[in-house]
Design a protein around this motif. Structure first.
Motif, PDB file in Angstrom:
ATOM      1  N   ASP A   6       0.832  -1.209   0.000  1.00  0.00           N
ATOM      2  CA  ASP A   6       0.000   0.000   0.000  1.00  0.00           C
ATOM      3  C   ASP A   6       0.862   1.252   0.000  1.00  0.00           C
ATOM      4  OD1 ASP A   6      -2.330  -1.541   0.070  1.00  0.00           O
ATOM      5  OD2 ASP A   6      -2.312  -1.628   2.268  1.00  0.00           O
ATOM      6  N   LEU A   7       1.988   1.199   0.703  1.00  0.00           N
ATOM      7  CA  LEU A   7       2.900   2.348   0.731  1.00  0.00           C
ATOM      8  C   LEU A   7       3.535   2.585  -0.632  1.00  0.00           C
ATOM      9  CD1 LEU A   7       4.753   1.781   4.133  1.00  0.00           C
ATOM     10  CD2 LEU A   7       2.757   3.212   3.680  1.00  0.00           C
ATOM     11  N   LEU A   8       3.703   1.521  -1.408  1.00  0.00           N
ATOM     12  CA  LEU A   8       4.354   1.616  -2.722  1.00  0.00           C
ATOM     13  C   LEU A   8       3.383   1.976  -3.843  1.00  0.00           C
ATOM     14  CD1 LEU A   8       6.714  -1.495  -2.489  1.00  0.00           C
ATOM     15  CD2 LEU A   8       7.403   0.913  -2.433  1.00  0.00           C
ATOM     16  N   PHE A   9       2.104   2.181  -3.509  1.00  0.00           N
ATOM     17  CA  PHE A   9       1.121   2.522  -4.540  1.00  0.00           C
ATOM     18  C   PHE A   9       1.522   3.824  -5.237  1.00  0.00           C
ATOM     19  CE2 PHE A   9      -2.749   4.692  -5.959  1.00  0.00           C
ATOM     20  CZ  PHE A   9      -3.286   3.712  -6.794  1.00  0.00           C
ATOM     21  N   GLY A  10       1.641   3.765  -6.548  1.00  0.00           N
ATOM     22  CA  GLY A  10       2.040   4.937  -7.318  1.00  0.00           C
ATOM     23  C   GLY A  10       3.532   5.061  -7.543  1.00  0.00           C
ATOM     24  N   VAL A  11       4.321   4.159  -6.948  1.00  0.00           N
ATOM     25  CA  VAL A  11       5.774   4.172  -7.137  1.00  0.00           C
ATOM     26  C   VAL A  11       6.125   3.229  -8.290  1.00  0.00           C
ATOM     27  CG1 VAL A  11       8.025   3.700  -6.095  1.00  0.00           C
ATOM     28  CG2 VAL A  11       6.168   4.647  -4.686  1.00  0.00           C
ATOM     29  N   SER A  12       6.927   3.705  -9.229  1.00  0.00           N
ATOM     30  CA  SER A  12       7.363   2.871 -10.349  1.00  0.00           C
ATOM     31  C   SER A  12       8.477   1.937  -9.875  1.00  0.00           C
ATOM     32  CB  SER A  12       7.860   3.752 -11.502  1.00  0.00           C
ATOM     33  OG  SER A  12       8.294   2.959 -12.581  1.00  0.00           O
ATOM     34  N   LEU A  13       8.244   0.631  -9.937  1.00  0.00           N
ATOM     35  CA  LEU A  13       9.187  -0.357  -9.411  1.00  0.00           C
ATOM     36  C   LEU A  13      10.006  -0.988 -10.532  1.00  0.00           C
ATOM     37  CD1 LEU A  13       6.747  -2.211  -6.946  1.00  0.00           C
ATOM     38  CD2 LEU A  13       8.035  -0.096  -6.565  1.00  0.00           C
ATOM     39  N   THR A  86      14.901   7.259  -5.475  1.00  0.00           N
ATOM     40  CA  THR A  86      14.427   7.018  -4.113  1.00  0.00           C
ATOM     41  C   THR A  86      13.847   8.282  -3.472  1.00  0.00           C
ATOM     42  OG1 THR A  86      16.751   7.263  -3.376  1.00  0.00           O
ATOM     43  CG2 THR A  86      15.864   5.020  -3.580  1.00  0.00           C
ATOM     44  N   GLN A  87      14.288   9.463  -3.883  1.00  0.00           N
ATOM     45  CA  GLN A  87      13.698  10.690  -3.352  1.00  0.00           C
ATOM     46  C   GLN A  87      12.228  10.793  -3.758  1.00  0.00           C
ATOM     47  OE1 GLN A  87      16.493  13.627  -4.912  1.00  0.00           O
ATOM     48  NE2 GLN A  87      17.444  13.840  -2.900  1.00  0.00           N
ATOM     49  N   LEU A  88      11.948  10.465  -5.016  1.00  0.00           N
ATOM     50  CA  LEU A  88      10.566  10.450  -5.487  1.00  0.00           C
ATOM     51  C   LEU A  88       9.765   9.363  -4.768  1.00  0.00           C
ATOM     52  CD1 LEU A  88       8.264  11.243  -7.375  1.00  0.00           C
ATOM     53  CD2 LEU A  88       9.302   9.811  -9.152  1.00  0.00           C
ATOM     54  N   ALA A  89      10.364   8.190  -4.625  1.00  0.00           N
ATOM     55  CA  ALA A  89       9.680   7.089  -3.948  1.00  0.00           C
ATOM     56  C   ALA A  89       9.350   7.464  -2.505  1.00  0.00           C
ATOM     57  CB  ALA A  89      10.547   5.831  -3.985  1.00  0.00           C
ATOM     58  N   LEU A  90      10.295   8.118  -1.826  1.00  0.00           N
ATOM     59  CA  LEU A  90      10.066   8.521  -0.440  1.00  0.00           C
ATOM     60  C   LEU A  90       8.876   9.466  -0.341  1.00  0.00           C
ATOM     61  CD1 LEU A  90      10.950   8.660   2.555  1.00  0.00           C
ATOM     62  CD2 LEU A  90      12.452  10.561   1.912  1.00  0.00           C
TER      63      LEU A  90
END
Length: 489
Positions: A6-13, A86-90
């Protein structure tokens, strides 16, 4: 506890090793603060690379590591997530962790070289006086309605931003006004936030120690407006040569304000005195306690923003007239000896020039202007000679001193300021490295009617020398010195 997925929703992996269906207690980007069940985000900073501390975070018991490059050895029971940035992911994860709080209030971002703190803080003041619950994220402080929290960064990290936006949600805050710095934009701290509006104040020489050049600095600021949704407004200073450039690619509704150009919101200075100025805004006159052309722009931006957020014209004008100056922004008092002391945060060439232009416009006779000024260490060196030139050219006496030298030798900074002084102004310059002694000297030199400007630190209540912070308050010091000198007469 939140699920990692759920925390990673919207993060490109890019890649995942392990399960994302694990519980996460907290998100951390400082490995020293990590503990059991945390997610550690490895940030490549200007001074250290968080990837070097992944092993330490794993030893502390983290359940997940978010990184730009997977370690060679992957620990059992730890989920590793590889992303491009990782700045964007954070930023995205922080927003998800706190339930996307920016979507639950009306958030307005303020960017530009000068005026960010004044515009955001006075908007906070104005909406509070209008009866709303309001939030503020600024250089000086964070406000959750009436509750104050300290801050050290103009734009805090994304976890801090979302934490306080979440508290604003809990407190029923409807509006929030936030300073958005170029550092904050470049480091993706504002990604994932839902802005209802963006305000551009002006652009001049600053932060070129961080940005490659002025174009990079300008383009970074522009990203705030590029990212605004169609439902938002983009308000820009049409008198600034970069004003229209800022909003040229935005999807938001474009609006302008100006004193000289044709614009959607216009103002004119009718009268100026030391205790205030009379403005004509959209054909209505209003007396305000804030003086100077730079404040006329700030007040017009505030008027325009309040109007765009739904307040009535007459209500806004009435509220504008009651606004008080922001700490360290043209903050002044007049001593018993009729010496005027002004403390201002002016730490850029443009800001220093604007303040001195305002001061000189208010002079009525033979008053002398004594300017105490320094430049910060480990920051943009190219502005130092420019600051030295402006201070010496526009004052009867300029005292060059320390600002926050940090780990840089104060005498080296002052020497670079002296390099900008023209030959005819050399006699007007004094060099007093110790800031306290420089302020005391200015007070002793001043006579009745003279004006002392103490520039550079403004609201700051500390001085950083050799990497150590010590208590130091320009306004408090100059007040005490002038009061003591008056009592000795």
């Amino acid at each position: 506890m939140k699920q990692l997925k759920d925390l990673l929703f919207g993060v490109s992996l890019h890649a995942v090793s392990g399960s994302t269906a694990v519980g996460i207690e907290s998100i951390r980007f400082d490995s020293r603060e990590t503990g059991a069940s945390d997610a550690f985000v490895a940030i490549r900073g200007t001074e250290a690379d968080g990837h070097r501390f992944i092993d330490g975070a794993v030893k502390n018991g983290v359940r997940a590591v978010i990184c730009e490059e997977l370690p060679q050895d992957l620990a059992d029971g730890v989920t590793y997530v590889e992303v491009a940035d990782t700045q964007l992911a954070l930023a995205v994860m922080a927003s998800n962790y706190y339930g996307n709080p920016s979507a639950n209030l009306r958030l307005v971002g303020v960017t530009g070289t000068n005026g960010k703190t004044t515009v955001s803080t006075l908007l906070y003041q104005l909406f509070k006086k209008a009866g709303y619950k309001v939030g503020l994220i600024s250089t000086i402080k964070i406000m959750v309605d009436d509750q104050e929290f300290p801050t050290r960064l103009t734009t805090p990290d994304s976890l801090t931003i979302n934490k306080y936006l979440s508290r604003m949600n809990e407190a029923g805050v409807e509006f929030c006004f936030m300073e958005v710095s170029s550092h904050g934009i470049a480091q993706r701290r504002t990604e994932g936030l839902v802005f209802e509006g963006g305000i551009f104040t002006n652009l001049s020489h600053d932060h070129l120690d961080y940005h490659k050049d002025f174009a990079d600095y300008r383009d970074t600021k522009k990203k705030l407006f590029d990212g605004l949704p169609k439902s938002a407004f983009a308000l820009t200073n049409a008198d600034d040569k970069n004003g229209l450039f800022m909003i040229q690619n935005t999807r938001a509704r474009k609006l302008t304000y100006a004193l000289r150009s044709y614009a959607d919101f216009r103002a004119q200075i009718l009268e100026q005195q030391l205790d205030g100025q009379l403005l004509k805004i959209q054909d209505n006159e209003v007396w305000t306690k804030l003086i100077g052309q730079f404040n006329a722009y700030n007040l017009l931006a505030i008027y325009a923003t309040a109007s765009l957020l739904g307040l009535g014209q007459l209500e806004i004008l009435q509220l504008l007239s009651g606004l008080q100056t922001v700490d360290g922004r043209f903050q002044y008092f007049v001593s018993k000896q009729r010496i005027t002391a002004i403390v201002d945060y002016a730490h850029t060439p443009d800001a220093l020039k604007n303040v001195l232009v305002t001061i000189n416009a208010l002079r009525t006779g033979n008053e002398s202007v004594i300017t105490v000024v320094g430049c910060g260490g480990e920051r943009d060196k190219s502005k130092r000679p420019v600051m030295g030139h402006i201070a010496s050219d526009m004052s009867e006496t300029a005292i060059f001193t320390s600002d926050n030298p940090r780990r840089e030798p104060p005498r080296d900074i002052i020497a670079e300021m002296e390099a900008g002084v023209e030959p005819q102004n050399v006699r007007k310059v004094l060099v007093i490295e110790d800031r306290e002694q420089a302020i005391r000297t200015a007070c002793k030199m001043a006579g009745g009617g003279d004006i002392i400007l103490i520039a550079g630190k403004g609201h700051e209540t500390y001085q950083e020398i050799a990497g150590v912070r010590r208590d130091f308050d320009d306004y408090k010091l100059v007040s005490e010195v002038l009061e003591r000198l008056a009592s000795e007469v």
